[in-house]
Enzyme design. Structure first.
Site, PDB file in Angstrom:
ATOM      1  CE  LYS A 130      -3.754   2.093   2.756  1.00  0.00           C
ATOM      2  NZ  LYS A 130      -4.605   1.936   3.946  1.00  0.00           N
TER       3      LYS A 130
ATOM      4  CB  SER B  79      -7.887   3.861   3.023  1.00  0.00           C
ATOM      5  OG  SER B  79      -7.085   3.188   3.976  1.00  0.00           O
TER       6      SER B  79
ATOM      7  CB  SER C 116      -8.260   0.823   5.781  1.00  0.00           C
ATOM      8  OG  SER C 116      -9.032   1.979   5.649  1.00  0.00           O
TER       9      SER C 116
HETATM   10  N1  GLN Z   1     -13.042   4.432   6.697  1.00  0.00           N
HETATM   11  C1  GLN Z   1     -12.302   4.852   7.834  1.00  0.00           C
HETATM   12  C2  GLN Z   1     -11.841   6.282   7.677  1.00  0.00           C
HETATM   13  O1  GLN Z   1     -12.077   6.850   6.644  1.00  0.00           O
HETATM   14  C3  GLN Z   1     -11.142   3.924   8.102  1.00  0.00           C
HETATM   15  C4  GLN Z   1      -9.953   4.198   7.268  1.00  0.00           C
HETATM   16  C5  GLN Z   1      -8.780   3.348   7.637  1.00  0.00           C
HETATM   17  O2  GLN Z   1      -8.907   2.336   8.312  1.00  0.00           O
HETATM   18  N2  GLN Z   1      -7.619   3.767   7.210  1.00  0.00           N
HETATM   19  O3  GLN Z   1     -11.266   6.840   8.565  1.00  0.00           O
END
Ligand code: GLN
Length: 498
Positions: free
Chosen positions: A80, A163, A187
């Protein structure tokens, strides 16, 4: 019988073939690089460096030839783009860091390289890992001129989740046998669920955050994503372990061989089923798949135990106070002086900061910086941030109460299957609400995973979430592996993926 294509092999099988020299690391790397280049339409990758990849592959081949093979020698993986890497640009999906070249590798990257894995490239993600759909990246994926959302290999009109959307899409499309992701509020688990793959977020503190571009430091955690629990176990064993000199929150818990207990019996395993995860908001198709998976567990000898996580709903406001608060502070380092983007025309220093940050950050990031600065400001700190911290503790206590009567907790990962591109992009709150089942475990710092459990509306994959108690990764992977021995959801492939 024709032997399966390289991209259909599991990490475990590929590692075995590499070590027996039935295939070379260079061949494996070239095979996947070819597939990545032939599949730009998913928008999963943002950077390749063929030379660096092949150099690593040749070194792996040499070690294998010399009888010094390491656990993952020659296995291609991708990261990532939130992990900094010496050999590839590191952008965190942000214009602020476009083209940024790190002088060092993140610990997770180093550990996987030390285990012999070969890095294929960097994967698209939401800007600074903020998002649930991978529609927030400001970086043009390979083959694109402009930023573009990552697409779900099961249905290209849908999101892959976020994400770590590029990570999940790459594994589902067999562009990499395994990848890394990060999970702050879901995420790893949610994109794994949306793309029909397996992913695990370890206990907070088990994987080093050194070199992971920070979003919310008390929540961020790295983990592997692959097609099976067995493959995740191989990567997780390489990733975890203390990093005392570089990450002060890394825990002094030794690395573990997570593959060792994969086959243990789960006879008598007590699976807690939280009532709050099966309420009104859960779509019927997701519920049906999750119920089916729970029945399968009963067949495997597990017992279902009704439990309660009474503050599940509060996890949304609590997370969306704490995560932005930490983000607003973490992102203050992007000021046009130390890293990345700087505005071209400006007057004084303050003007330079303002213009740089206005140009460099996307809308979602700005929204979080504003929320974070607000909840931390004098007069609001007690009303919001402090209250959220108190409830965070209660949420963690609720889990400890629940774990008195069960060994692991199971439920849905997300209320629905992957939604259509653009469907929620104009409505941030709709995105936030979809995080309801992953946030509680994140706030408590517990390990959690997603494994393919069936299919719902439009033939889209549905994941089952398993949450363990602290340091319960082995147990989670064991429970997931036993399920995968008895089912084939994790082996199904999206129709267009050859
Ligand atoms: N959807 C969550 C956010 O936007 C989690 C994102 C993540 O785990 N990086 O904060």
């Amino acid at each position: 019988m024709t032997s399966p294509a390289l991209h259909d092999l599991s990490v475990a099988e590929l590692a075995r073939q590499l070590q027996k020299r039935e295939v070379s690391a260079v061949e494996a790397a070239q095979h996947f690089l070819g597939r990545i280049q032939a599949t730009p339409e998913l928008g999963a990758f943002v950077a390749l460096n063929e030379e660096a990849t092949l150099t690593q592959a040749r070194a792996a081949d040499e070690r294998i030839a010399a009888g010094q093979a390491r656990a993952l020698d020659g296995v291609p993986i991708a990261h990532k783009d939130i992990f900094v890497t010496k050999n590839f640009p590191s952008t965190a999906g942000s214009k602020m860091l476009a083209g940024y070249q790190s002088p060092f590798d993140a610990t997770v990257v180093t550990r996987l390289a030390d285990a012999g894995a070969v890095t294929l490239g960097k994967l698209n993600c939401d800007e600074f890992a903020m998002g649930s759909a991978n529609e927030n990246s400001a970086i043009a994926p390979l083959g694109f001129e402009q930023p573009a959302p990552v697409r779900n290999p099961w249905d290209s009109s849908r999101v892959p989740g976020g994400s770590s959307g590029g990570s999940a899409a790459a594994v589902a499309a067999r562009l990499a046998p395994a990848v890394t992701g990060t999970d702050t509020g879901g995420s790893i688990r949610q994109p794994a669920s949306f793309c029909g793959i397996t992913g695990i977020k370890p206990t907070y503190g088990r994987a080093s955050r050194y070199g992971m571009i920070a979003f919310a430091s008390s929540l961020d955690q790295a983990g592997p994503m692959a097609r099976s629990a067995e493959d995740c176990a191989l990567l997780l064993s390489a990733i975890c372990g203390p990093d005392p000199d570089r990450d002060s929150t890394s825990l002094d818990v030794p690395a573990e061989d997570f593959s060792r207990s994969l086959n243990d019996s789960i006879e008598g395993l007590r699976i807690g089923v939280p009532a709050e995860f099966f309420g009104e908001g859960l779509a019927p198709d997701v519920r049906a798949a999750v119920d089916g998976a729970l029945k399968e567990y009963e067949k495997l000898g597990a017992t279902l135990v009704p439990i309660s996580l009474p503050r599940t709903e509060l996890s949304i406001p609590v997370y969306y106070i704490i995560a932005p608060a930490e983000a607003s502070s973490n992102l203050s380092r992007f000021d046009g002086v130390k890293f990345g983007h700087r505005a071209k025309d400006y007057g004084d220093l303050t003007d330079m900061y303002k213009k740089t940050r206005a140009e460099g950050f996307g809308d979602e990031v700005k929204r979080r910086i504003m929320i974070g600065a607000y909840v931390l400001s004098h007069g609001y700190y007690d009303a919001y941030y402090l209250q959220a911290q108190k409830i965070r503790r209660m949420i963690a206590d609720d889990f400890q109460q629940a774990f008195k009567s069960c060994d692991v907790i199971a439920g849905p990962v997300a209320p629905t299957v992957a939604w259509k591109l653009g469907e929620k992009s104009a409505d941030p709150v709709a995105n936030y609400l979809a995080d309801i089942f992953t946030l509680p475990g994140s706030l408590a710092g517990l390990p959690g995973m997603s494994l393919p459990a069936g299919f719902g509306e439009g033939g889209m994959p549905v994941g089952l979430q398993l949450i363990g108690n602290y340091f319960g990764e082995s147990r989670l992977l064991n429970a997931a592996h036993r399920f995968q021995q008895a089912t084939d959801f994790h082996l199904r492939r999206p129709e267009g993926v050859k």
